[in-house]
Design a protein around this motif. Structure first.
Motif, PDB file in Angstrom:
ATOM      1  N   TYR A  42       9.097  -5.816   8.459  1.00 43.81           N
ATOM      2  CA  TYR A  42       8.670  -4.840   7.462  1.00 43.81           C
ATOM      3  C   TYR A  42       9.174  -5.236   6.088  1.00 43.81           C
ATOM      4  N   ARG A  43       8.452  -4.781   5.068  1.00 42.93           N
ATOM      5  CA  ARG A  43       8.859  -4.985   3.676  1.00 42.93           C
ATOM      6  C   ARG A  43       9.395  -3.663   3.127  1.00 42.93           C
ATOM      7  N   GLU A  91       1.209   2.383  13.073  1.00 40.06           N
ATOM      8  CA  GLU A  91       0.497   1.133  12.768  1.00 40.06           C
ATOM      9  C   GLU A  91      -0.841   1.096  13.515  1.00 40.06           C
ATOM     10  N   LYS A  92      -0.811   1.447  14.782  1.00 39.59           N
ATOM     11  CA  LYS A  92      -2.034   1.449  15.600  1.00 39.59           C
ATOM     12  C   LYS A  92      -3.079   2.406  15.043  1.00 39.59           C
ATOM     13  N   GLU A  93      -2.643   3.562  14.557  1.00 35.75           N
ATOM     14  CA  GLU A  93      -3.549   4.591  14.049  1.00 35.75           C
ATOM     15  C   GLU A  93      -3.967   4.361  12.597  1.00 35.75           C
ATOM     16  N   PRO A 146      12.153  -3.885  12.947  1.00 33.19           N
ATOM     17  CA  PRO A 146      11.763  -2.525  13.318  1.00 33.19           C
ATOM     18  C   PRO A 146      12.956  -1.596  13.499  1.00 33.19           C
ATOM     19  N   ALA A 147      14.039  -2.095  14.064  1.00 38.50           N
ATOM     20  CA  ALA A 147      15.225  -1.255  14.255  1.00 38.50           C
ATOM     21  C   ALA A 147      15.800  -0.805  12.913  1.00 38.50           C
ATOM     22  N   ARG A 153      -0.175  -0.001   7.048  1.00 37.91           N
ATOM     23  CA  ARG A 153      -0.946  -1.241   7.119  1.00 37.91           C
ATOM     24  C   ARG A 153      -0.390  -2.110   8.250  1.00 37.91           C
ATOM     25  N   PRO A 154      -1.184  -3.050   8.733  1.00 38.50           N
ATOM     26  CA  PRO A 154      -0.641  -3.947   9.758  1.00 38.50           C
ATOM     27  C   PRO A 154       0.619  -4.640   9.242  1.00 38.50           C
ATOM     28  N   VAL A 155       1.645  -4.601  10.043  1.00 33.41           N
ATOM     29  CA  VAL A 155       2.943  -5.133   9.642  1.00 33.41           C
ATOM     30  C   VAL A 155       2.942  -6.651   9.830  1.00 33.41           C
ATOM     31  N   GLU A 156       3.540  -7.329   8.850  1.00 30.30           N
ATOM     32  CA  GLU A 156       3.662  -8.787   8.946  1.00 30.30           C
ATOM     33  C   GLU A 156       4.458  -9.143  10.191  1.00 30.30           C
TER      34      GLU A 156
END
Length: 118
Positions: free
Chosen positions: A42-43, A24-26, A6-7, A30-33
């Motif tokens: 993240y990708r 992500e919540k909203e 995330p950083a 897409r939901p992050v792996e």
């Protein structure tokens, strides 16, 4: 650079960690792996998507439209709807640009007047 923390994503996109979680919540992303330990990973595709979200936000697209666009982007059969949404946003952006240009012309006119007085 297949898996990003995330950083790293925050640094790459300019979004805060809180904003990434909110998006992500909203459903804007897409939901992050997650790793086995539950940490977000993240990708590159996530960063590319976030760059588009940033462009749309920076140009004034409302969150409701962003959410709609994100929902539509999950379904390949919605290309026409997505294009229409982006075209409508583009018209709004163009109107803002046109208004700013007119205002800038007014500023230039006033600055020219001051320069003539000096």
């Amino acid at each position: 650079m297949d898996a990003l923390t995330p950083a790293q994503v925050a640094e790459a996109t300019g979004f805060s960690l809180d904003t990434l979680r909110y998006y992500e919540k909203e459903g804007l992303i897409r939901p992050v792996e997650r790793t086995a330990g539950g940490r977000r990973r993240y990708r590159r595709a996530d960063v590319d998507w976030l760059d588009l979200i940033k462009c749309l936000r920076d140009t004034g697209m409302p969150i409701a439209d962003l959410k709609r666009y994100a929902r539509l982007a999950q379904d390949e059969s919605t290309l026409t709807e997505r294009l229409e949404l982006l075209e409508a946003h583009d018209r709004t952006v163009q109107a803002q640009i046109d208004r700013l240009r007119r205002q800038q012309e007014q500023l230039h006119h006033k600055m020219d007047w001051y320069r003539e007085q000096l």
